[in-house]
Enzyme design. Sequence first.
Site, short mmCIF file in Angstrom:
data_model
loop_
_atom_site.label_atom_id
_atom_site.label_comp_id
_atom_site.label_asym_id
_atom_site.label_seq_id
_atom_site.Cartn_x
_atom_site.Cartn_y
_atom_site.Cartn_z
N TYR B 113 0.90 -1.20 0.02
CA TYR B 113 -0.16 -0.04 0.12
C TYR B 113 0.99 1.27 0.00
CZ TYR B 113 -2.89 4.18 1.79
OH TYR B 113 -3.34 4.96 1.95
N GLU B 201 -3.88 7.76 -2.93
CA GLU B 201 -4.11 6.52 -2.44
C GLU B 201 -3.80 4.87 -3.35
OE1 GLU B 201 -5.87 5.01 1.27
OE2 GLU B 201 -7.58 5.16 0.21
#
Lengths: 289, 392
Positions: B113, B201
Amino acid sequence: MSILLTKANKVIVQGFTGGEGSFHAEQMIAYGTTVVGGVTPGKGGTQHLGLPVFDTVRDAVRDTGADTSIIFVPPPFAADAILEAVEAGIRLLVTITEGIPVRDMIPVKEALNASGTVMIGPNCPGLITPGQAKLGILPGFIHSPGHVGVISRSGTLTYEAVGQLGARGIGQSTCVGIGGDPIIGSTFTDILKHFRNDPDTKGIVMIGEIGGSAEEEAAAYIAEHIKIPVVSFIAGQTAPPGRRMGHAGAIISGGKGTATEKMAALKAAGIHVAQNPADIGAMMAELLG
Amino acid sequence: MKIHEYQGKEILKRFGVPVPSGVAVLEGEDVREAAGRAWDALQRPVVVVKAQIHAGGRGKGGGVKLARSRAECQEHAAQIMGMQLVTHQTGPAGQQVRRLWIEQGCAIEHEYYAGLVLDRQTSRVTFMVSTEGGMEIEKVAEHTPEKILKEAIDPRTGFQAFQARRLAFGLGLAGEAHKAAVKTFLALARAYEATDASLFEINPLVSTQDGGVLALDAKVNFDDNALFRHKDYQELRDLAEEDPNEIEAAKWDLNYIKLDGEVGCMVNGAGLAMGTMDIIKHVGGEPANFLDVGGGANAERVEAGFHIILSDPNVKAILVNIFGGIVRCDSVAGGVIEAVKKVGLKVPVVVRLAGTNHEEAAEMLRSSGIDLIVAHDLQDAAVKVVNAARGN
């Protein structure tokens, strides 16, 4: 007594000759604020509202002895106006402007941290010491001098709370609208520190809203340092997650910044939390006896 | 402002972030034909057909599918296009899929991530990475916060190479993948700053078997306050993803958000608007909307507000709650009277006006001949409007 602002503050208006700046400068003068001039680049040497206009904040400070400034400058130019005030040594600064990009505010915040300037805002109604001076766009007539300090992220909800206090004969020492943006000059905790040092403030109303964690930080500070009663309300108990509720900072993101969380933190710190915004005045009246 | 994944990837690519090649399919195209052409162009044994909506959780909702043949690619595309995609972010009604992104599949070694967002506590942008890619980062933060590595970006110097290295080492990356990750992190930080983003993101960012990294997803949000210096973002806006009432409200400089209740509200100021919703709930009702009419609550805007509130068929009563500061209550009252005369009173309207010139305003409402319910304070207003919505 009061915090930050009295009649003794010498105020200049940045964006003095514009529509907003002119209107609110007149209102502030009518309330009793000591406005000594203003700044509009390119109009230095002229007069406006019977007061001198300067090209730069530095000129205005040199010639008038101003220590306080209020900014009515459109968003694309607001960060520059703040930095100019900081550089010129302004002690108390209010930025009314709504809509300043976060990318502009990040270095501004850095500069403020390294300076002696206290900034309120942006995207705020300013502050008022009833009976003395107002620095902002708040309606003066709803306020009355007294002993309750008010701090809020919202404008009209503060007026609502002040109206409720006034209806019960409770005056205010100083009311500060800290603004609804994600990056602001002074947080709840910063203003609480001032109220703590004001022996004349006997109670505090703190109005928060969803988003961020400033209320939780304030709760921790209050638990440790504030001995007078604090009444709080958190707006946005019914707000859906992920949506920006008007204010750029009022957004529940990633499950964080909810009213429920904030209210729990405030209660745990011994703060009197109003579930219903119509109860703020009555709760403070009861606590003050 | 939100944009689609494929638009986000195009932007990131310009800054040097490696993203899979792909082809967008828009509503109105022949889906099967376009998907077939995408398959031919991508030349991979596997492609991924991805629904493009402004919400996360698309995979779980059935909006992301692998295809191993041209026919399968066409089949998935035809099935996903137009579907009502329900995810944890769309609400139970879901969102109709009007665009697809078909991209090259890749040989994933590990999922990570990467994200950038403002840390409001420090007023600095934080670069976050985690080995727990593909999961909801909020859950990782809650259960295993030690698995999120953070670097704060100093506004005086910007994001530095040593910080990118620290993040890459923290993820356990070595060799070619480490180098690729450092480059990618630096590119992401550059892109975040230059685009006035409010959120990046990349979930997942993957390491591939050939030693590279790839951004397999891209959630890119922009700071609404900075749109004045990015006029080109208008092209990226997808109005089909937005509530038509919110678009209409924005034209009038009104801030409207639709909710599920039956009590419409029109309020000046965001804080008081939220507070009004809260008190409606507190006295037993459910707010139908958030609506901030702002500082200049004149007749035209009040009228536009009424139209927007009434376009929601669930609304059974409306509360107008104005605390006049700079705004004068008599001018708002004038606006309410004029608007009601034009729009008609389809549901009961409760009006509470406090502050500047409220007495003149009350007199105007009384003598208007319109059947408005006047409330004298916030509590009274909330009780009256909830009762009115119940038909009492």
